[in-house]
Design a protein around this motif. Structure first.
Motif, mmCIF file in Angstrom:
data_model
loop_
_atom_site.group_PDB
_atom_site.id
_atom_site.type_symbol
_atom_site.label_atom_id
_atom_site.label_comp_id
_atom_site.label_asym_id
_atom_site.label_seq_id
_atom_site.Cartn_x
_atom_site.Cartn_y
_atom_site.Cartn_z
ATOM 1 N N ASP A 8 0.848 -1.205 0.000
ATOM 2 C CA ASP A 8 0.000 0.000 0.000
ATOM 3 C C ASP A 8 0.877 1.246 0.000
ATOM 4 O OD1 ASP A 8 0.606 0.806 2.790
ATOM 5 O OD2 ASP A 8 -0.465 -1.050 3.287
ATOM 6 N N TYR A 9 0.230 2.390 -0.207
ATOM 7 C CA TYR A 9 0.951 3.654 -0.342
ATOM 8 C C TYR A 9 1.726 3.995 0.924
ATOM 9 C CZ TYR A 9 -1.587 4.709 -4.658
ATOM 10 O OH TYR A 9 -2.079 4.693 -5.936
ATOM 11 N N SER A 171 -8.595 6.449 -14.489
ATOM 12 C CA SER A 171 -9.168 6.799 -13.190
ATOM 13 C C SER A 171 -8.919 5.657 -12.213
ATOM 14 C CB SER A 171 -10.668 7.060 -13.311
ATOM 15 O OG SER A 171 -11.379 5.839 -13.457
ATOM 16 N N SER A 172 -9.244 5.893 -10.947
ATOM 17 C CA SER A 172 -9.031 4.864 -9.934
ATOM 18 C C SER A 172 -9.979 3.685 -10.103
ATOM 19 C CB SER A 172 -9.195 5.467 -8.539
ATOM 20 O OG SER A 172 -10.479 6.058 -8.404
ATOM 21 N N ASP A 174 -9.961 2.004 -12.819
ATOM 22 C CA ASP A 174 -9.211 1.082 -13.676
ATOM 23 C C ASP A 174 -8.377 0.128 -12.834
ATOM 24 O OD1 ASP A 174 -9.713 1.762 -16.503
ATOM 25 O OD2 ASP A 174 -8.931 3.738 -15.950
ATOM 26 N N SER A 195 0.141 4.626 -12.854
ATOM 27 C CA SER A 195 -0.848 4.053 -11.935
ATOM 28 C C SER A 195 -0.829 4.761 -10.583
ATOM 29 C CB SER A 195 -0.581 2.557 -11.739
ATOM 30 O OG SER A 195 -0.770 1.850 -12.946
ATOM 31 N N TYR A 198 -2.739 8.163 -10.812
ATOM 32 C CA TYR A 198 -4.201 8.085 -10.918
ATOM 33 C C TYR A 198 -4.822 7.138 -9.890
ATOM 34 C CZ TYR A 198 -3.930 10.811 -15.174
ATOM 35 O OH TYR A 198 -3.721 11.829 -16.069
ATOM 36 N N ALA A 199 -4.017 6.692 -8.912
ATOM 37 C CA ALA A 199 -4.518 5.786 -7.861
ATOM 38 C C ALA A 199 -5.139 4.531 -8.455
ATOM 39 C CB ALA A 199 -5.524 6.513 -6.960
ATOM 40 N N ILE A 200 -4.491 4.002 -9.495
ATOM 41 C CA ILE A 200 -4.954 2.769 -10.143
ATOM 42 C C ILE A 200 -4.246 1.581 -9.493
ATOM 43 C CG2 ILE A 200 -4.972 1.471 -12.318
ATOM 44 C CD1 ILE A 200 -4.974 4.161 -13.787
ATOM 45 N N PRO A 201 -4.971 0.586 -9.016
ATOM 46 C CA PRO A 201 -4.282 -0.624 -8.534
ATOM 47 C C PRO A 201 -3.448 -1.235 -9.657
ATOM 48 C CG PRO A 201 -6.593 -0.633 -7.911
ATOM 49 C CD PRO A 201 -6.419 0.504 -8.869
#
Length: 795
Positions: A8-9, A171-172, A174, A195, A198-201
């Motif tokens: 995670d971030y 977008s998130s 995706d 990614s 755009y907060a894309i997993p």
């Protein structure tokens, strides 16, 4: 297959700060470069942002792919590390012995560490960053001899990520699945950094896992309901060749809305076959998106409209090869060339196509592709020659050939790969693809290149193809079929067809054929010749030791010279000091010192020349010189004729030996720390000058290791203005490199002394002194050979 690990971030940020602190504690400074040679994995993410957290610049390089090409791999990486001046290398424990071999080639590489071994006691303290700061050095895969590190700033990366994201409506909501290497711009910037923004997993898998079983990629898309994924053309081709229907029963690719295909020439046939084969599993043809990009534009430059699907263009072969005109071919033209369209440039990233004279070409005319925009690099790191080739009147030269039709961009090949034969321009990738489709030839393992022929104006056409065939009759049939194919496609027969064992054709980290490097192997006669790993390592170690031995020998010579120079100095110094102390007149003492100074320069082999002695006034004056080294006084004493007195810091009077020596020479002493006393000193110096003394000042007051003319103090110029005496600027060049500040290790060098024209004061006030100072400083700056490091001081 072995499970998944979630990052995670918050964890990424925390681990990166700890690793960044570890780098800082090991001496990595802001702005230095740190190479990352890691496989895909958690440590790569942590290391990349850890380098940024330390204020340093990450340099991704790829780990060795196979032992047979170990020597080629390490030589290329050694050149990259030297060019980047990497201060550190982060790698896996197993690669640390290879890192030590690299260190032999890159002397500025201070240490090699693992990510786990870089744990700082505290969190990193990153410096304030600006948009124009370098965020990344992306080394292009090109030839073997001249590394090109593309400079990408934070602004470049953000501009490209934003432009690509806006175009594909990221977008998130995706999900991105990627097996592309993290040391390659498509995997690093396009997949990971895009990614993150755009907060894309992002679902990441190792390239090796994909190469071993390509169906893993498609199953990951199925499992995670991925909407975005991509690969170079060979990735799609590998799926077609290696995946059997039994391995993908129940596969569902219907979530996949955007399938990038880029980083190498896109094959229309591959696009059609992939869409047809995997359409049965939910893949939609309109999801396929051939794109065009390059590291010099961060990653992406041209994209097709979202959801349109690929567009193909068939052109007349002869017209393109002979005249560079992409004329539409008839439907029944079996000899036509076909290209896949790469869409249009991203907003704010205009392109143009120019001919060899630099003029723009029209629709359906082939030209060199130029581009510009906020994602465009400012050049190559420490490579002015290649940067000059890249920049063209505000545009950047991509090195690719292309044409446009109805606004669509069609890339036809690399300029440097074009083979000129019988008045025709042969694009090697078409022949490589056709040869790779032959049974018995390893697909994607063919290199076609031209070799200069000294006996003719045309190039020799060489086809290098990998095969596992060992029977001579089968190999001869392959040569015949390759020759026939070449005649059909290019109108000319190859001059040489080389059938080589597997892994003979060199490739980049992204799987592209390295034609230039393969050609160099061919020219050296080393195709198919693989040395045992121990011999490769031995050759590398020996090659790395030679520069070390050269450096050691130079160091020994330099040390011997330094010892000799000090021996000469300490033999002369006691004799000179004794003579100066005993002689009753300063003029006699000065004559002894001048003779000793000239003898010292002669015995230490220090060439010195003086220009402009005729400019010295016959009467008293104020001489001002730049101060760059401990030997400045010796050089001025040797160079300037007549009688003069140095102006020295009052601190020297506190020590017996320099006090006695300087007083016997008639030196004047000044105070630098107290302003009131400094004014009194200026008046005292004016009186001394009026009495007939020529005074020599170093108005910088002191000197440092770093080159540059520092600010001037006003004392000398105030004295000159009050006494109405001319100021003579004298520039010293070369003394700093012989003996720098804070260093007692003299080196060989030459010295130049330039005497400028006298400058008369225009008044006796403070303003006149300032004008004198500025004029003298400008004159010295022009001749001292050093940059301006301080402007002026206004005390």
């Amino acid at each position: 297959d072995s499970g998944e690990e979630i990052l995670d971030y918050a964890t990424l940020a925390r681990e990166a700060e700890i690793l960044g602190a570890g780098l800082q504690e090991r001496g990595v400074r802001p702005g230095q470069t740190v190479a990352i040679m890691l496989p895909t994995g958690r440590e790569y993410f942590t290391s990349f942002f850890g380098v940024l957290a330390a204020g340093a610049i990450p340099v991704p390089i790829y780990p060795p792919a196979r032992a047979t090409q170990l020597e080629d791999h390490l030589r290329r990486h050694g050149r990259i590390l030297v060019n980047a001046r990497a201060a550190a290398l982060i790698t896996v424990p197993e690669a640390q012995p290879l890192g030590r071999l690299l260190r032999l080639q890159a002397p500025e590489l201070n240490f090699i560490a693992t990510a786990a071994g870089l744990t700082g006691a505290t969190a990193a303290s990153p410096p304030a960053l600006r948009a124009a700061d370098i965020a990344l050095l992306q080394y292009t895969s090109g030839s073997t001899g001249n590394p090109k590190g593309v400079i990408l700033t934070h602004a470049n990366l953000l501009a490209n990520i934003r432009a690509m994201g806006a175009h594909v409506r990221a977008s998130s909501a995706d999900v991105f699945v990627s097996w592309m290497p993290l040391y390659h711009d498509m995997g690093l910037i396009g997949a990971w950094l895009g990614s993150l923004y755009y907060a894309i997993p992002l679902v990441v898998m190792s390239p090796l896992a994909f190469l071993a079983r390509p169906e893993r990629w498609l199953w990951a898309i199925h499992r995670h309901r991925a909407t975005i994924s991509g690969a170079p053309n060979f990735g799609y081709e590998l799926c077609l060749r290696r995946i059997v229907d039994g391995d993908i029963q129940g596969l569902d690719l219907s979530s996949w809305r955007l399938a990038f295909n880029g980083a190498e020439p896109v094959s229309p046939e591959t696009l059609r076959r992939f869409s047809a084969r995997f359409g049965r599993y939910g893949f939609r043809p309109e999801a396929m998106a051939p794109v065009y990009g390059l590291a010099e534009c961060a990653v992406g430059l041209s994209f097709p409209p979202l959801g349109r699907g690929p567009v193909f263009d068939r052109v007349q072969r002869e017209a393109l090869m002979r005249a560079g005109r992409a004329l539409p071919a008839a439907a029944d033209d079996a000899d036509a060339l076909e290209f896949a369209g790469c869409g249009r440039p991203l907003p704010g990233h205009p392109i143009r196509l120019v001919d060899n004279t630099g003029y723009e070409v029209g629709e359906r005319e082939e030209g060199r592709l130029h581009f510009r925009g906020p994602s465009a690099t400012g050049g190559y790191y420490r490579n002015l020659e290649e940067t000059r080739k890249l920049l063209r009147d505000g545009w950047l030269d991509s090195g690719d050939l292309a044409y446009t039709a109805h606004g669509e961009l069609f890339v036809t090949g690399r300029v440097k790969d074009i083979i000129i034969r019988a008045g025709r321009n042969i694009h090697p990738q078409e022949l490589e693809e056709a040869v790779g489709n032959l049974h018995g030839i390893r697909k994607g393992c063919v290199a076609v290149f031209g070799v200069p022929d000294p006996a003719a104006t045309a190039e020799r056409l060489v086809v290098l193809a990998e095969t596992r065939e060992t029977e001579e009759a089968a190999r001869e049939r392959l040569r015949e079929r390759i020759g026939a194919l070449a005649m059909d496609l290019t109108g000319t027969a190859p001059d040489d067809i080389v059938l080589a064992p597997p892994h003979s054709v060199l490739k980049t980290s992204s799987g592209k054929v390295r034609r230039t490097a393969s050609r160099e192997l061919y020219e050296r006669g080393e195709i198919g010749r693989t040395l045992p790993v121990w011999r490769q390592i031995a050759r590398l170690a020996w090659a790395g030791m030679l520069p070390q031995l050269r450096r050691a020998s130079w160091a020994a010579i330099s040390l011997a010279y330094a010892v000799y120079a000090w021996c000469v100095f300490w033999l002369l110094a006691p004799l000179v000091w004794t003579a100066v102390a005993a002689l009753p007149r300063p003029v006699w003492a000065l004559a002894v010192i001048r003779a000793a100074a000239r003898l010292l320069l002669r015995l230490t082999g220090t060439p010195w020349r003086v220009h402009g002695l005729e400019q010295l006034p016959s009467g008293p004056s104020i001489v001002v010189a730049n101060h760059a080294s401990y030997i400045d006084g010796i050089v001025l004493t040797a160079a300037l004729p007549g009688g003069f007195s140095f102006v020295a810091k009052r601190e020297f009077t506190a020590r017996l030996i320099p006090r006695l020596f300087l007083r016997r020479l008639g030196a004047e002493f000044v105070e630098r720390s107290e302003t009131l006393r400094g004014v009194e000193d200026a008046r005292s110096l004016a009186r001394a000058a009026l009495s007939g003394k020529t005074l020599i000042f170093f108005p910088e007051g002191t000197f440092t290791r770093a080159p540059g003319l520092r600010a001037f103090h006003l004392g000398a110029f105030a004295a000159a203005a009050e006494a109405n005496l001319p100021v003579v600027p004298v520039a010293l060049a070369g003394t700093r490199s012989i003996l720098r500040g804070d260093q007692w290790f003299p080196r060989r060098g030459s010295v130049a002394v330039t005497v400028g024209a006298p400058i008369r004061p225009a008044g006796s006030d403070w303003a006149a002194a300032i004008r004198l100072r500025d004029a003298a400083r400008m004159e010295i700056l022009q001749h001292c050979g050093e940059p301006d490091a301080g402007g002026v001081a206004l005390e």
